[in-house]
Design a protein around this motif. Structure first.
Motif, PDB file in Angstrom:
ATOM      1  N   MET A   1       0.447  -1.911   0.003  1.00 64.08           N
ATOM      2  CA  MET A   1       0.258   0.370   0.293  1.00 64.08           C
ATOM      3  C   MET A   1       0.910   1.170   0.187  1.00 64.08           C
ATOM      4  O   MET A   1       0.516   2.098  -0.519  1.00 64.08           O
ATOM      5  N   GLY A   2       1.961   0.887   1.024  1.00 66.78           N
ATOM      6  CA  GLY A   2       2.736   2.409   0.306  1.00 66.78           C
ATOM      7  C   GLY A   2       3.487   3.024  -0.590  1.00 66.78           C
ATOM      8  O   GLY A   2       3.237   3.955  -0.755  1.00 66.78           O
ATOM      9  N   ILE A   3       3.675   1.823  -1.537  1.00 66.32           N
ATOM     10  CA  ILE A   3       4.938   2.543  -3.116  1.00 66.32           C
ATOM     11  C   ILE A   3       2.906   3.290  -3.742  1.00 66.32           C
ATOM     12  O   ILE A   3       3.191   3.801  -4.711  1.00 66.32           O
ATOM     13  N   GLU A   4       1.572   2.821  -3.501  1.00 69.42           N
ATOM     14  CA  GLU A   4       0.373   3.126  -4.282  1.00 69.42           C
ATOM     15  C   GLU A   4      -0.417   4.862  -3.454  1.00 69.42           C
ATOM     16  O   GLU A   4       0.241   5.505  -4.503  1.00 69.42           O
ATOM     17  N   VAL A   5       0.248   4.642  -2.789  1.00 72.45           N
ATOM     18  CA  VAL A   5      -0.052   5.492  -2.176  1.00 72.45           C
ATOM     19  C   VAL A   5       1.614   7.322  -2.478  1.00 72.45           C
ATOM     20  O   VAL A   5       0.910   7.991  -2.732  1.00 72.45           O
ATOM     21  N   GLY A   6       2.279   6.304  -2.691  1.00 76.60           N
ATOM     22  CA  GLY A   6       3.117   7.443  -2.744  1.00 76.60           C
ATOM     23  C   GLY A   6       3.428   7.901  -4.355  1.00 76.60           C
ATOM     24  O   GLY A   6       3.813   8.831  -4.755  1.00 76.60           O
ATOM     25  N   GLY A   7       2.932   7.074  -4.829  1.00 73.33           N
ATOM     26  CA  GLY A   7       3.350   7.623  -6.223  1.00 73.33           C
ATOM     27  C   GLY A   7       1.902   8.002  -6.518  1.00 73.33           C
ATOM     28  O   GLY A   7       2.245   9.332  -7.454  1.00 73.33           O
ATOM     29  N   LEU A   8       0.835   8.476  -5.614  1.00 73.06           N
ATOM     30  CA  LEU A   8      -0.314   8.936  -5.695  1.00 73.06           C
ATOM     31  C   LEU A   8       0.107  10.442  -5.153  1.00 73.06           C
ATOM     32  O   LEU A   8      -0.328  11.623  -6.351  1.00 73.06           O
ATOM     33  N   LEU A   9       0.772  10.593  -4.071  1.00 71.44           N
ATOM     34  CA  LEU A   9       0.476  11.814  -4.108  1.00 71.44           C
ATOM     35  C   LEU A   9       2.319  12.470  -4.554  1.00 71.44           C
ATOM     36  O   LEU A   9       1.997  13.863  -4.243  1.00 71.44           O
ATOM     37  N   GLY A  10       2.696  11.681  -5.498  1.00 69.20           N
ATOM     38  CA  GLY A  10       3.819  11.554  -5.851  1.00 69.20           C
ATOM     39  C   GLY A  10       3.096  12.623  -7.414  1.00 69.20           C
ATOM     40  O   GLY A  10       3.759  14.040  -8.168  1.00 69.20           O
ATOM     41  N   LEU A  11       2.444  11.993  -8.043  1.00 65.97           N
ATOM     42  CA  LEU A  11       1.612  12.254  -9.016  1.00 65.97           C
ATOM     43  C   LEU A  11       1.224  13.998  -8.729  1.00 65.97           C
ATOM     44  O   LEU A  11       0.758  14.865  -9.477  1.00 65.97           O
ATOM     45  N   ILE A  12       0.106  13.962  -8.065  1.00 63.47           N
ATOM     46  CA  ILE A  12      -0.355  14.627  -7.288  1.00 63.47           C
ATOM     47  C   ILE A  12       0.363  16.213  -7.025  1.00 63.47           C
ATOM     48  O   ILE A  12       0.212  17.832  -7.945  1.00 63.47           O
ATOM     49  N   TRP A  13       2.156  15.761  -6.640  1.00 67.97           N
ATOM     50  CA  TRP A  13       3.116  16.869  -6.397  1.00 67.97           C
ATOM     51  C   TRP A  13       3.311  17.825  -7.651  1.00 67.97           C
ATOM     52  O   TRP A  13       3.534  18.428  -8.201  1.00 67.97           O
ATOM     53  N   LEU A  14       3.461  17.063  -8.308  1.00 67.42           N
ATOM     54  CA  LEU A  14       4.327  16.639  -9.931  1.00 67.42           C
ATOM     55  C   LEU A  14       3.086  17.732 -10.198  1.00 67.42           C
ATOM     56  O   LEU A  14       3.245  18.671 -11.657  1.00 67.42           O
ATOM     57  N   VAL A  15       1.708  17.540 -10.363  1.00 71.44           N
ATOM     58  CA  VAL A  15       0.280  18.194 -11.004  1.00 71.44           C
ATOM     59  C   VAL A  15       0.935  19.424 -10.684  1.00 71.44           C
ATOM     60  O   VAL A  15       0.350  20.934 -11.147  1.00 71.44           O
ATOM     61  N   ILE A  16       1.267  20.100  -9.490  1.00 65.03           N
ATOM     62  CA  ILE A  16       1.355  20.923  -8.532  1.00 65.03           C
ATOM     63  C   ILE A  16       1.833  22.231  -9.125  1.00 65.03           C
ATOM     64  O   ILE A  16       2.092  23.475  -8.812  1.00 65.03           O
ATOM     65  N   ILE A  17       3.626  21.200  -9.237  1.00 64.82           N
ATOM     66  CA  ILE A  17       4.487  22.104  -9.526  1.00 64.82           C
ATOM     67  C   ILE A  17       4.277  22.180 -11.293  1.00 64.82           C
ATOM     68  O   ILE A  17       4.347  23.514 -11.665  1.00 64.82           O
ATOM     69  N   VAL A  18       3.724  21.624 -12.171  1.00 65.74           N
ATOM     70  CA  VAL A  18       3.732  22.074 -13.295  1.00 65.74           C
ATOM     71  C   VAL A  18       2.904  23.411 -13.464  1.00 65.74           C
ATOM     72  O   VAL A  18       2.830  24.097 -14.523  1.00 65.74           O
ATOM     73  N   TRP A  19       1.184  23.003 -12.690  1.00 63.17           N
ATOM     74  CA  TRP A  19       0.493  23.926 -13.235  1.00 63.17           C
ATOM     75  C   TRP A  19       1.007  24.900 -12.172  1.00 63.17           C
ATOM     76  O   TRP A  19       1.315  26.293 -13.537  1.00 63.17           O
ATOM     77  N   ALA A  20       1.901  25.415 -11.649  1.00 64.88           N
ATOM     78  CA  ALA A  20       2.217  26.907 -11.215  1.00 64.88           C
ATOM     79  C   ALA A  20       3.497  27.106 -12.207  1.00 64.88           C
ATOM     80  O   ALA A  20       3.342  28.655 -12.228  1.00 64.88           O
ATOM     81  N   ILE A  21       3.818  25.613 -12.528  1.00 62.69           N
ATOM     82  CA  ILE A  21       4.821  26.551 -14.171  1.00 62.69           C
ATOM     83  C   ILE A  21       3.936  27.317 -14.724  1.00 62.69           C
ATOM     84  O   ILE A  21       4.368  28.409 -15.347  1.00 62.69           O
ATOM     85  N   ILE A  22       3.415  26.152 -14.719  1.00 64.70           N
ATOM     86  CA  ILE A  22       2.103  27.457 -16.116  1.00 64.70           C
ATOM     87  C   ILE A  22       1.506  28.605 -15.810  1.00 64.70           C
ATOM     88  O   ILE A  22       1.858  29.815 -16.563  1.00 64.70           O
ATOM     89  N   LYS A  23       1.141  28.651 -14.524  1.00 69.20           N
ATOM     90  CA  LYS A  23       0.621  30.138 -14.570  1.00 69.20           C
ATOM     91  C   LYS A  23       2.181  31.407 -14.377  1.00 69.20           C
ATOM     92  O   LYS A  23       1.676  32.058 -14.287  1.00 69.20           O
TER      93      LYS A  23
END
Length: 59
Positions: A1-23
């Protein structure tokens, strides 16, 4: 379960950073300011995002 949660949080973090760069790229700031903000977001993601949210371009 730890890998799935870490992967999901990493994906969310990546989306937030990409959103900030686009802004930043779409902002009305000057070219050098945009470049500096993007570099800060890429090299210091956590601190850069917090600083950008507090001090970055509004609107």
């Amino acid at each position: 379960m730890g890998i799935e949660v870490g992967g999901l949080l990493g994906l969310i973090w990546l989306v937030i950073i990409v959103w900030a760069i686009i802004k930043v790229a779409k902002s009305t700031a000057g070219g050098l300011a945009k470049l500096l903000w993007i570099l800060v977001l890429l090299f210091f993601p956590l601190v850069g995002l917090i600083v950008w949210l507090l001090l970055g371009p509004k609107g």
